[in-house]
Design a protein around this motif. Sequence first.
Motif, mmCIF file in Angstrom:
data_model
loop_
_atom_site.group_PDB
_atom_site.id
_atom_site.type_symbol
_atom_site.label_atom_id
_atom_site.label_comp_id
_atom_site.label_asym_id
_atom_site.label_seq_id
_atom_site.Cartn_x
_atom_site.Cartn_y
_atom_site.Cartn_z
ATOM 1 N N GLU A 13 0.828 -1.208 0.000
ATOM 2 C CA GLU A 13 0.000 0.000 0.000
ATOM 3 C C GLU A 13 0.857 1.250 0.000
ATOM 4 O O GLU A 13 0.539 2.235 -0.665
ATOM 5 C CB GLU A 13 -0.934 0.004 1.219
ATOM 6 C CG GLU A 13 -2.028 -1.057 1.173
ATOM 7 C CD GLU A 13 -1.494 -2.450 1.501
ATOM 8 O OE1 GLU A 13 -0.334 -2.560 1.957
ATOM 9 O OE2 GLU A 13 -2.229 -3.426 1.276
ATOM 10 N N ARG A 14 1.969 1.221 0.748
ATOM 11 C CA ARG A 14 2.809 2.415 0.812
ATOM 12 C C ARG A 14 3.582 2.616 -0.501
ATOM 13 O O ARG A 14 3.791 3.724 -0.941
ATOM 14 C CB ARG A 14 3.789 2.313 1.987
ATOM 15 C CG ARG A 14 4.499 3.626 2.265
ATOM 16 C CD ARG A 14 5.189 3.600 3.605
ATOM 17 N NE ARG A 14 4.229 3.400 4.680
ATOM 18 C CZ ARG A 14 3.408 4.337 5.118
ATOM 19 N NH1 ARG A 14 3.413 5.533 4.580
ATOM 20 N NH2 ARG A 14 2.557 4.081 6.092
ATOM 21 N N ASN A 16 2.387 1.910 -3.311
ATOM 22 C CA ASN A 16 1.398 2.445 -4.237
ATOM 23 C C ASN A 16 1.202 3.944 -4.079
ATOM 24 O O ASN A 16 0.540 4.568 -4.909
ATOM 25 C CB ASN A 16 0.048 1.725 -4.038
ATOM 26 C CG ASN A 16 0.081 0.295 -4.528
ATOM 27 O OD1 ASN A 16 0.911 -0.063 -5.353
ATOM 28 N ND2 ASN A 16 -0.823 -0.528 -4.012
ATOM 29 N N LYS A 17 1.781 4.523 -3.046
ATOM 30 C CA LYS A 17 1.649 5.954 -2.841
ATOM 31 C C LYS A 17 2.641 6.748 -3.687
ATOM 32 O O LYS A 17 2.683 7.959 -3.632
ATOM 33 C CB LYS A 17 1.842 6.285 -1.358
ATOM 34 C CG LYS A 17 0.732 5.738 -0.463
ATOM 35 C CD LYS A 17 0.951 6.116 0.981
ATOM 36 C CE LYS A 17 0.788 7.604 1.193
ATOM 37 N NZ LYS A 17 0.917 7.960 2.631
ATOM 38 N N ARG A 372 6.977 9.164 -1.885
ATOM 39 C CA ARG A 372 6.388 8.193 -0.955
ATOM 40 C C ARG A 372 6.630 8.556 0.499
ATOM 41 O O ARG A 372 6.170 7.854 1.394
ATOM 42 C CB ARG A 372 6.985 6.798 -1.221
ATOM 43 C CG ARG A 372 6.664 6.210 -2.566
ATOM 44 C CD ARG A 372 6.988 4.732 -2.591
ATOM 45 N NE ARG A 372 8.396 4.480 -2.375
ATOM 46 C CZ ARG A 372 9.263 4.166 -3.336
ATOM 47 N NH1 ARG A 372 8.853 4.106 -4.580
ATOM 48 N NH2 ARG A 372 10.531 3.926 -3.052
ATOM 49 N N ASP A 374 6.185 10.298 3.855
ATOM 50 C CA ASP A 374 5.237 11.099 4.625
ATOM 51 C C ASP A 374 5.504 10.917 6.109
ATOM 52 O O ASP A 374 6.377 10.178 6.538
ATOM 53 C CB ASP A 374 3.785 10.768 4.266
ATOM 54 C CG ASP A 374 3.440 9.305 4.528
ATOM 55 O OD1 ASP A 374 4.008 8.713 5.457
ATOM 56 O OD2 ASP A 374 2.600 8.763 3.806
#
Length: 396
Positions: A13-14, A16-17, A372, A374
């Motif tokens: 999921e990360r 995909n960021k 990516r 954050d």
Amino acid sequence: MDKYNFFADRSIERHNKSDVLFFISVILLFGLGLFTQVFCTQSYAVRMFHDPYHFVKRQLFSIVAGVLGFLLFSSLKISVIRRIIPFLLCVTLFLCILAFVPGVSVKKNGAPRWIRMPFGFTLQPSEIVKFILVLFLANLFDKQLYLEKEERNVFPCVFVLMSFIMLVLGQKDLSTSLFIFGVCFLLFAVCGMNIKWAFALGVLAVPALFLFIASEPYRIERVIAFLHPDRGAQTFNYQSIAAKRAISSGGLWGAGIGTGLVQTARVPEVQTDYIFAGWTEAMGLGGVMAYFSLLIFFAWRGYRIALLCKNRFAAIATFGFVSMIVCQSMLNCAVVCGALPSTGIPLPFFSVGGSSMIVTLCMCGFVINASRYDSEDKSNNENNFVQIETVGGITL
């Protein structure tokens, strides 16, 4: 064992960021550049090497190496990249010095800008200087937060910057030296440099520029060619005039890629700094507008990543890398169109040159990495102000 984990530990999921639109712009740019090499360099490649795809094959090797660099810098932890900056700085310094060593250095037109590599390839250290100086300044500016204590914070940055610029100048590459200085000066400005320091650097830079131009006859010829485009039509101004003819023959929609680019074939070494002339003749004004639209899209996504990135080091470096690629692209196009004097600045993603392609893709890989990053990233909980080594009072 976490200290041995060099690659970012991110879930699917990360990953995909990542900024997909920025990645798409990179794919389109270097794909478009390779496509341009295919139809613009065949005539010159046949004349020189009896192989219409000679330059395309060399560019493919560069792209493979560049993709590996892209994957590396898009996967490494930001903290690991910061830790290896001193090592990269030393390696770059060593490579710059090798450019002056007989037997290792490769001179072209009297300029020792390259070093020999295996399998007949060459490496241009000044391209690596662009990459490492942005990382070095971003790392230093992040630790010092703002340039408030002028002497302590500005002098180390200026010393390292000017040391590398002098090495590049020693390789008779004034245009690259000025370009590196300009982009690094921009980083100084966005990180809060006092206006008095900007004024002082400007006062010193202007007379130095005139001095370096006057020191080499070919630089004077380039200035004369810019001020008087009608002079030297068969000598020092031939390449520029041939490029303008290629641009003019493109018209609104271009001559097309299958009709034979007559004017492009007359541009000396079109595969390097003047490849944009070939693209313009083939695609016309419509193709030029499409290229600049793509470049603007690339800049928008890149600067957006820099603004949204919550790691200050990654944000500053991303701003520097995107500025490096965009400004270099604009500068090259201006030179080919005759709006600026001739320089040796290649067109990113388009011009043949392994060093330029590899470094450009490494920069883009870092930008993807920053997209990516954050506040919820595990590595963001680490101490961002990593103290690596102190030499002479300078924290690297």
